[in-house]
Design an enzyme around this catalytic site. Structure first.
Site, PDB file in Angstrom:
ATOM      1  N   GLU A 139     -35.651  30.219  41.342  1.00 16.76           N
ATOM      2  CA  GLU A 139     -34.807  29.437  40.440  1.00 16.76           C
ATOM      3  C   GLU A 139     -33.465  30.132  40.214  1.00 16.76           C
ATOM      4  O   GLU A 139     -32.413  29.483  40.157  1.00 16.76           O
ATOM      5  CB  GLU A 139     -35.528  29.257  39.110  1.00 16.76           C
ATOM      6  CG  GLU A 139     -34.929  28.219  38.186  1.00 16.76           C
ATOM      7  CD  GLU A 139     -35.876  27.908  37.040  1.00 16.76           C
ATOM      8  OE1 GLU A 139     -36.648  26.923  37.168  1.00 16.76           O
ATOM      9  OE2 GLU A 139     -35.868  28.643  36.026  1.00 16.76           O
ATOM     10  N   SER A 142     -40.745  33.387  33.356  1.00 19.15           N
ATOM     11  CA  SER A 142     -39.958  32.288  33.906  1.00 19.15           C
ATOM     12  C   SER A 142     -40.694  31.774  35.139  1.00 19.15           C
ATOM     13  O   SER A 142     -40.687  32.432  36.190  1.00 19.15           O
ATOM     14  CB  SER A 142     -38.557  32.756  34.311  1.00 19.15           C
ATOM     15  OG  SER A 142     -37.860  31.718  34.975  1.00 19.15           O
ATOM     16  N   TYR A 183     -35.954  29.038  31.329  1.00 22.64           N
ATOM     17  CA  TYR A 183     -35.178  28.780  32.552  1.00 22.64           C
ATOM     18  C   TYR A 183     -34.499  30.074  32.987  1.00 22.64           C
ATOM     19  O   TYR A 183     -33.913  30.788  32.169  1.00 22.64           O
ATOM     20  CB  TYR A 183     -34.136  27.699  32.280  1.00 22.64           C
ATOM     21  CG  TYR A 183     -33.177  27.470  33.422  1.00 22.64           C
ATOM     22  CD1 TYR A 183     -33.520  26.642  34.486  1.00 22.64           C
ATOM     23  CD2 TYR A 183     -31.924  28.072  33.446  1.00 22.64           C
ATOM     24  CE1 TYR A 183     -32.642  26.432  35.542  1.00 22.64           C
ATOM     25  CE2 TYR A 183     -31.039  27.876  34.492  1.00 22.64           C
ATOM     26  CZ  TYR A 183     -31.397  27.059  35.540  1.00 22.64           C
ATOM     27  OH  TYR A 183     -30.526  26.852  36.578  1.00 22.64           O
ATOM     28  N   HIS A 184     -34.552  30.367  34.276  1.00 25.21           N
ATOM     29  CA  HIS A 184     -34.026  31.617  34.832  1.00 25.21           C
ATOM     30  C   HIS A 184     -32.620  31.396  35.375  1.00 25.21           C
ATOM     31  O   HIS A 184     -32.420  30.675  36.346  1.00 25.21           O
ATOM     32  CB  HIS A 184     -34.947  32.105  35.960  1.00 25.21           C
ATOM     33  CG  HIS A 184     -34.814  33.569  36.250  1.00 25.21           C
ATOM     34  ND1 HIS A 184     -33.607  34.172  36.517  1.00 25.21           N
ATOM     35  CD2 HIS A 184     -35.751  34.562  36.313  1.00 25.21           C
ATOM     36  CE1 HIS A 184     -33.802  35.456  36.738  1.00 25.21           C
ATOM     37  NE2 HIS A 184     -35.091  35.719  36.620  1.00 25.21           N
ATOM     38  N   GLY A 185     -31.621  32.030  34.738  1.00 25.25           N
ATOM     39  CA  GLY A 185     -30.248  31.956  35.234  1.00 25.25           C
ATOM     40  C   GLY A 185     -30.041  32.851  36.440  1.00 25.25           C
ATOM     41  O   GLY A 185     -30.952  33.580  36.863  1.00 25.25           O
TER      42      GLY A 185
END
Length: 330
Positions: free
Chosen positions: A202, A196, A129-131
């Site tokens: 995202e 990602s 998951y890409h913050g």
């Protein structure tokens, strides 16, 4: 000779005198002007302070990234290093930079890494998951290298390679545009490759609900099938509480979709607890389709989010977790 102020205050003439009345009005006007001026100065000062508070940590991270590149350039020139950036010749420089980022991760985010045993000895594809800022991923790369002396090559968006002054850092840390051919060669050489699927979209438009935004991305799954390697899910707890994007605005979404450039700046940098979890690998299966593998990978990442993340995310809870000494390794 008596000045104008002393003359009016002496009582030698009546206060109805026109000159004293004009003086009083003049004094009152100056005071009001100063009050108004100071009010605007205070507003500007508070605004600048708020901007610094919101953006100082992201800007500090950017500074440290460029500093890392400068250190590599110094190492290259002093040692007259001309070897392949991915060769072991660069390991001492990698260790220095990884140690710096690991110390930063420990101090600022109390960083923990769990599930390293789920990584295969050979090649594989990590999906994560890409913050808002992938600083958690940088922490992961640093600790993986320090623990296992292992590189994980990274697929990055094309805009990253347009950033000036980072060429050597990207090469030495194994960041690549991630064409199908590049990924297959990296996997054939035994490397881990991370991607990602949500990417910049995202990062910009997901929020504290931790919604995956993969769209129709399935190239990573096709590469995994072609290379016959497993896919390993990964997720960092509280990554959206540490750094956030401003709430989505239609204008910025349209701007990104038309330019593919991230114009929305991240903010935050609170010292919340970061824990990266590496899930169990999805083994290669010759009987599965690309679409089915994408769904499996997506389900696996979502399962890590559901298991380890409070939704919606809570900044206060993420901060309090810094004081929670229990090891959450499951």
């Amino acid at each position: 000779m008596i000045g104008r102020k002393e003359f009016c205050a002496s009582g030698q003439i009546l206060m109805t005198d026109l000159s004293c009345l004009a003086y009083a009005l003049e004094e009152w006007t100056v005071v009001e002007y100063l009050k108004k001026y100071l009010f605007y100065v205070a507003i500007v000062s508070l605004t600048i302070s708020a901007i610094l508070v919101f953006f100082i940590v992201p800007l500090t991270i950017l500074f440290f990234i460029y500093l890392s590149n400068i250190l590599l350039l110094i190492y290259q020139r002093n040692g007259e290093v001309k070897a392949d950036p991915l060769s072991d010749v660069w390991d001492s420089a990698r260790k220095t930079i990884a140690s710096f980022w690991d110390i930063y991760a420990r101090i600022w985010h109390g960083y923990e890494l769990h599930g390293v045993e789920n990584l295969p000895e050979g090649p594989g594809i990590l999906v994560y998951y890409h913050g808002a800022i992938p600083i958690d991923y940088l922490y992961f790369l640093s600790r993986l290298f320090l623990w296992k002396k292992r590189l994980c090559l990274s697929v990055a968006d094309h805009f990253v390679f347009r950033l000036p002054g980072l060429k050597l850092l990207l090469e030495v840390t194994g960041v690549m545009p991630g064409t199908r051919e590049e990924c297959l060669i990296a996997l054939k050489n035994g490397h881990l490759v991370s991607v990602s699927p949500g990417g910049v979209r995202e990062a910009l438009f997901s929020d504290e609900s931790y919604q995956l935004m993969w769209g129709n991305r399935k190239g990573f799954a096709q590469v995994a099938l072609d290379a016959k390697v497993p896919i390993i899910p990964m997720y960092t707890q509280n990554v959206r509480e540490g750094y956030r994007m401003f709430k989505e605005r239609r204008f910025f979404r349209q701007l990104y979709e038309s330019t593919r450039l991230p114009f929305t700046p991240p903010y935050g940098g609170l010292p919340v607890k970061f824990r990266t979890y590496i899930g169990e690998p999805i083994p290669y299966d010759p009987n599965i389709t690309t679409e089915e593998l994408v769904e499996k990978a997506k389900t696996a990442v979502q399962a890590l989010i559901s298991k380890h993340q409070t939704i919606p995310g809570s900044i206060w809870k993420a901060l309090l977790e810094r004081f929670d000494k229990r090891r959450k390794s499951d």
